[in-house]
Design a protein around this motif. Sequence first.
Motif, PDB file in Angstrom:
ATOM      1  N   ARG A 268       9.693 -51.484  22.867  1.00 43.87           N
ATOM      2  CA  ARG A 268       9.797 -50.049  22.545  1.00 43.87           C
ATOM      3  C   ARG A 268      10.871 -49.473  23.465  1.00 43.87           C
ATOM      4  O   ARG A 268      10.659 -49.283  24.657  1.00 43.87           O
ATOM      5  CB  ARG A 268       8.433 -49.371  22.766  1.00 43.87           C
ATOM      6  N   TRP A 269      12.048 -49.246  22.907  1.00 40.36           N
ATOM      7  CA  TRP A 269      13.187 -48.816  23.725  1.00 40.36           C
ATOM      8  C   TRP A 269      13.126 -47.309  23.975  1.00 40.36           C
ATOM      9  O   TRP A 269      12.710 -46.546  23.099  1.00 40.36           O
ATOM     10  CB  TRP A 269      14.493 -49.128  23.019  1.00 40.36           C
ATOM     11  N   PRO A 270      13.603 -46.893  25.141  1.00 43.32           N
ATOM     12  CA  PRO A 270      13.627 -45.449  25.410  1.00 43.32           C
ATOM     13  C   PRO A 270      14.748 -44.743  24.648  1.00 43.32           C
ATOM     14  O   PRO A 270      15.763 -45.357  24.309  1.00 43.32           O
ATOM     15  CB  PRO A 270      13.902 -45.377  26.912  1.00 43.32           C
ATOM     16  N   MET A 271      14.551 -43.484  24.373  1.00 42.60           N
ATOM     17  CA  MET A 271      15.615 -42.609  23.878  1.00 42.60           C
ATOM     18  C   MET A 271      15.400 -41.229  24.495  1.00 42.60           C
ATOM     19  O   MET A 271      14.283 -40.902  24.915  1.00 42.60           O
ATOM     20  CB  MET A 271      15.589 -42.497  22.361  1.00 42.60           C
ATOM     21  N   ILE A 272      16.464 -40.459  24.557  1.00 47.97           N
ATOM     22  CA  ILE A 272      16.354 -39.128  25.165  1.00 47.97           C
ATOM     23  C   ILE A 272      16.615 -38.071  24.098  1.00 47.97           C
ATOM     24  O   ILE A 272      17.560 -38.200  23.311  1.00 47.97           O
ATOM     25  CB  ILE A 272      17.359 -38.983  26.338  1.00 47.97           C
ATOM     26  N   ILE A 273      15.755 -37.087  24.057  1.00 45.10           N
ATOM     27  CA  ILE A 273      15.983 -35.945  23.162  1.00 45.10           C
ATOM     28  C   ILE A 273      16.333 -34.760  24.056  1.00 45.10           C
ATOM     29  O   ILE A 273      15.496 -34.288  24.829  1.00 45.10           O
ATOM     30  CB  ILE A 273      14.736 -35.678  22.292  1.00 45.10           C
ATOM     31  N   LEU A 274      17.589 -34.383  23.983  1.00 51.16           N
ATOM     32  CA  LEU A 274      18.137 -33.392  24.914  1.00 51.16           C
ATOM     33  C   LEU A 274      18.354 -32.073  24.189  1.00 51.16           C
ATOM     34  O   LEU A 274      19.154 -31.983  23.269  1.00 51.16           O
ATOM     35  CB  LEU A 274      19.478 -33.930  25.443  1.00 51.16           C
ATOM     36  N   ARG A 275      17.608 -31.059  24.620  1.00 53.23           N
ATOM     37  CA  ARG A 275      17.829 -29.723  24.028  1.00 53.23           C
ATOM     38  C   ARG A 275      18.698 -28.895  24.966  1.00 53.23           C
ATOM     39  O   ARG A 275      18.335 -28.679  26.129  1.00 53.23           O
ATOM     40  CB  ARG A 275      16.497 -28.987  23.850  1.00 53.23           C
ATOM     41  N   THR A 276      19.849 -28.462  24.448  1.00 50.37           N
ATOM     42  CA  THR A 276      20.685 -27.534  25.227  1.00 50.37           C
ATOM     43  C   THR A 276      21.170 -26.442  24.282  1.00 50.37           C
ATOM     44  O   THR A 276      21.254 -26.660  23.080  1.00 50.37           O
ATOM     45  CB  THR A 276      21.954 -28.226  25.795  1.00 50.37           C
ATOM     46  N   PRO A 277      21.497 -25.283  24.803  1.00 43.66           N
ATOM     47  CA  PRO A 277      22.074 -24.255  23.933  1.00 43.66           C
ATOM     48  C   PRO A 277      23.492 -24.648  23.537  1.00 43.66           C
ATOM     49  O   PRO A 277      24.264 -25.121  24.384  1.00 43.66           O
ATOM     50  CB  PRO A 277      22.111 -23.001  24.813  1.00 43.66           C
ATOM     51  N   LYS A 278      23.839 -24.501  22.281  1.00 42.87           N
ATOM     52  CA  LYS A 278      25.219 -24.789  21.872  1.00 42.87           C
ATOM     53  C   LYS A 278      26.137 -23.785  22.574  1.00 42.87           C
ATOM     54  O   LYS A 278      25.826 -22.596  22.658  1.00 42.87           O
ATOM     55  CB  LYS A 278      25.343 -24.699  20.347  1.00 42.87           C
ATOM     56  N   GLY A 279      27.252 -24.298  23.102  1.00 41.39           N
ATOM     57  CA  GLY A 279      28.154 -23.404  23.848  1.00 41.39           C
ATOM     58  C   GLY A 279      27.521 -22.943  25.160  1.00 41.39           C
ATOM     59  O   GLY A 279      27.824 -21.840  25.654  1.00 41.39           O
ATOM     60  N   TRP A 280      26.714 -23.764  25.741  1.00 37.79           N
ATOM     61  CA  TRP A 280      25.946 -23.493  26.969  1.00 37.79           C
ATOM     62  C   TRP A 280      26.856 -22.920  28.060  1.00 37.79           C
ATOM     63  O   TRP A 280      27.919 -23.468  28.333  1.00 37.79           O
ATOM     64  CB  TRP A 280      25.371 -24.834  27.422  1.00 37.79           C
ATOM     65  N   ASN A 281      26.408 -21.830  28.678  1.00 32.75           N
ATOM     66  CA  ASN A 281      27.139 -21.197  29.794  1.00 32.75           C
ATOM     67  C   ASN A 281      28.511 -20.674  29.393  1.00 32.75           C
ATOM     68  O   ASN A 281      29.491 -20.870  30.101  1.00 32.75           O
ATOM     69  CB  ASN A 281      27.327 -22.171  30.974  1.00 32.75           C
ATOM     70  N   SER A 282      28.580 -20.060  28.241  1.00 34.60           N
ATOM     71  CA  SER A 282      29.879 -19.457  27.914  1.00 34.60           C
ATOM     72  C   SER A 282      29.646 -17.995  27.526  1.00 34.60           C
ATOM     73  O   SER A 282      28.723 -17.359  28.049  1.00 34.60           O
ATOM     74  CB  SER A 282      30.589 -20.250  26.823  1.00 34.60           C
TER      75      SER A 282
END
Length: 786
Positions: A268-282
């Motif tokens: 069972r391989w790991p995967m990452i689900i990354l939530r970030t705001p699109k255009g983060w810090n702009s």
Amino acid sequence: MTNEAIKKFIRAADYISAIQIYLQDNFLLTKALAPEHIKPRLLGHWGTCPGINFTYAHLNRAIIEHDLNMMFVLGPGHGFPAIQANLFIEGTLSKYYPNFPRTEIGIADMAKHFSWPYGFPSHSNPEAPGVILEGGELGYALATAYGAVLDNPNLIAACLIGDGEAETAATATAWHLSKLIDPATNGAVLPILHLNGYKISGPTMMGRMNNEELNDLFRGYGYEPYFVDAYSDDDVHATMRRTLDEAIKNIYFTQHCAREKTLTKNPRWPMIILRTPKGWNSIKYIGDKRIEDNHYSHQVIAENARKNDGERAQVEEWLHSYHFEELFDGERFNADIESLIPRPDRRMGDNPHTMGGERAFKPLVLPEVDSLAYTATCQIDDPLCGEVSSMELVGQYLRDVIRANEGARNFRLFSPDETYSNKLQAIFEATARCFVWPHKEWDKDLAWDGRVLEMLSEHSLQGMMQGYVLTGRNGVFASYEAFVQIIGSMVDQYAKFLHVAREVKWRGDIASLNYILTSTGWRQEHNGFSHQNPGFIDDILQRQGCFSNVYFPADANTALVVMRRMLASKKEINVLVGGKRPLPCWRTVKQAEEDVRSGISIWDFASDENPHIVFGAAGDSMTKETLAAINIIHDVVPKLCVRFVNISSLSAMGMGANGCSVLPHDLDYYFTPDKPVVINFHGYPQTVKQILFDYDVSGDRFTVHGYEESGSTTTVFDMMVRNRVDRYHLVMDALKAAALQGVITEADGQAKTALFEEKIATHQAFIIEHGDDPEEITNWSWQSRL
Ligand SMILES: Cc1ncc(C[n+]2csc(CCOP(=O)(O)OP(=O)(O)O)c2C)c(N)n1
Ligand SMILES: [Mg+2]
């Protein structure tokens, strides 16, 4: 390496990403931002960049702390400013492009030349070190990453997948590829699904799924999902750091167990689900339009910044918010940032696997084909001469290739569940199909570590083969001719990559991308119309340049020679089109080698001196049928002198392959300067007509027959008749030529033509009554002219 260092790295990368999109001057913002500092054409994609930079910086930390051999495959290739920024910071860009030094001047030149005429392209591309995926057409990152780690047991491919990209068919199917990865013998892919919530102008499916739904989905696929959430995590950097450490630990543990043979169930391989705001810090809002965390940040935000003072002020404020002056003093980056740069051969932009050549390319040891070749050829009226399946011999050859390269582990066959159907199964005498999920006792030819990759997803296979070949290994994709069209666009994108990569000096040699197209339309009489489509040939021949070749071996011996040649070639795209059913063998290996070398040849045994008419054929079925027509002509119009020319390859450059196609002034040597020519072609007639256009031949003199999109579930011969490539239609062409040249009278020509029209009608009646072709057709064999 502290999280503060990581944050500084990201700030620097974000700043360098942004200025590539906006600035043509004042790159370090030492002056107030004026209209003339802004590029006249604002091009690029900002929204995805902050997430890429976040990921890249954290991966760098993990590489250094765990001494990882890691490469990076970027799905949303429109985020190229971010890749370029990281290549700049880590020093890879200046290594390969010394004219862009890691200085204030280098930053200025690099930023200015992004998306600039004759500068850097807007998407990730082969001119960028570390890149093995043309970044424009989305969907292929995950499969490419899986291809890269095959037989690279110490490599980890971190693969960033956009949430829009994740909606593509190609990505959707590629999640299954973990089921083909034996952890004992392969490296690992670390998928990072980047949920920034938006595509170009709307929300993404996965972005609006909650964590529970995503968890169920990806656990269902067999992954262990880890969530990193810039919205809800107290310290997203701490979470990402912890997550990466855990993911690496899990990968190593799985690999360790498999390598110690203690792994008892599916990994069972790991995967990452990354939530970030699109255009983060702009920019958060322009007027009341929400930019950050919305689809409006996808491309250029504040696109009127050059003309509109308000927008320009917002851009200026945004760029100042990174405080780049604290991170770079004009000559060097801040020590915290430097601390996040891996040692040279560990930098993702300079990973040796991505470079081809001496650092990565493992060419094949290629056995000779002679021991497999069929020795009784049909051209010499040998009563023993029989019929041989090209694919059976090619399957035996691939088996021998696998054996000869067993230790190097540098060859794979990719097939959408068709190795048996395509009669290539001799390969299973040397290997098996790889399959890591549970096996049943009665399963055939399955092993965790088979050389054959079978999955009913042409997209996944194509992506894997690209990843495998671009990281220095060798592969063959074998497919039904009709359905390989599914990946036509992927191959197009690869061809674009190759077109540019061939000119990039520091990219070393790689193997060619090789295809076998079989179960061809001419022998799909049982599957019918849907299975009759030679269109992939056109896709390949549309590629300008001297690196795409389509081979039409006339028989099994020639197919062996072509297969060997394709596997020996480099940096090309090659297609072998050949049948799987037994057909006459015409050529000895020596003759086949000569045919393939020249791409076109006059076959003496079927040719007369001073011909009245020339027949050409490209393709095994077409060759047989044309020779059958010549036999009839010998009987019906003995005085008509005929020449037979076999065309064994075509390229975008013309007849022949490997950049040595027949030159226009040599065409007459084969086809005479003035006699009628009839070409019987395996594919669409238009394909050959298009090629003849460049030879400037007269349309009156050349007749081209081929697949006219007239197919059905019918007999083999009727397929030919319906498309006018059968012997009777060819004889009628010859009768016309004979009458025109006075070899027979016009009346005689008409009478004989009527006979053959009647033969066709009789044949049709026969097959309707009996359900199969008559023996006269099925038992035909070559008879030399008396
Ligand atoms: C196969 C394909 N279809 C459509 C496009 C046009 N396109 C370019 S970017 C994009 C949105 C991508 O969204 P996502 O993958 O979420 O990337 P990100 O949000 O990270 O920019 C689309 C549809 C494309 N490049 N490729
Ligand atoms: Mg997105």
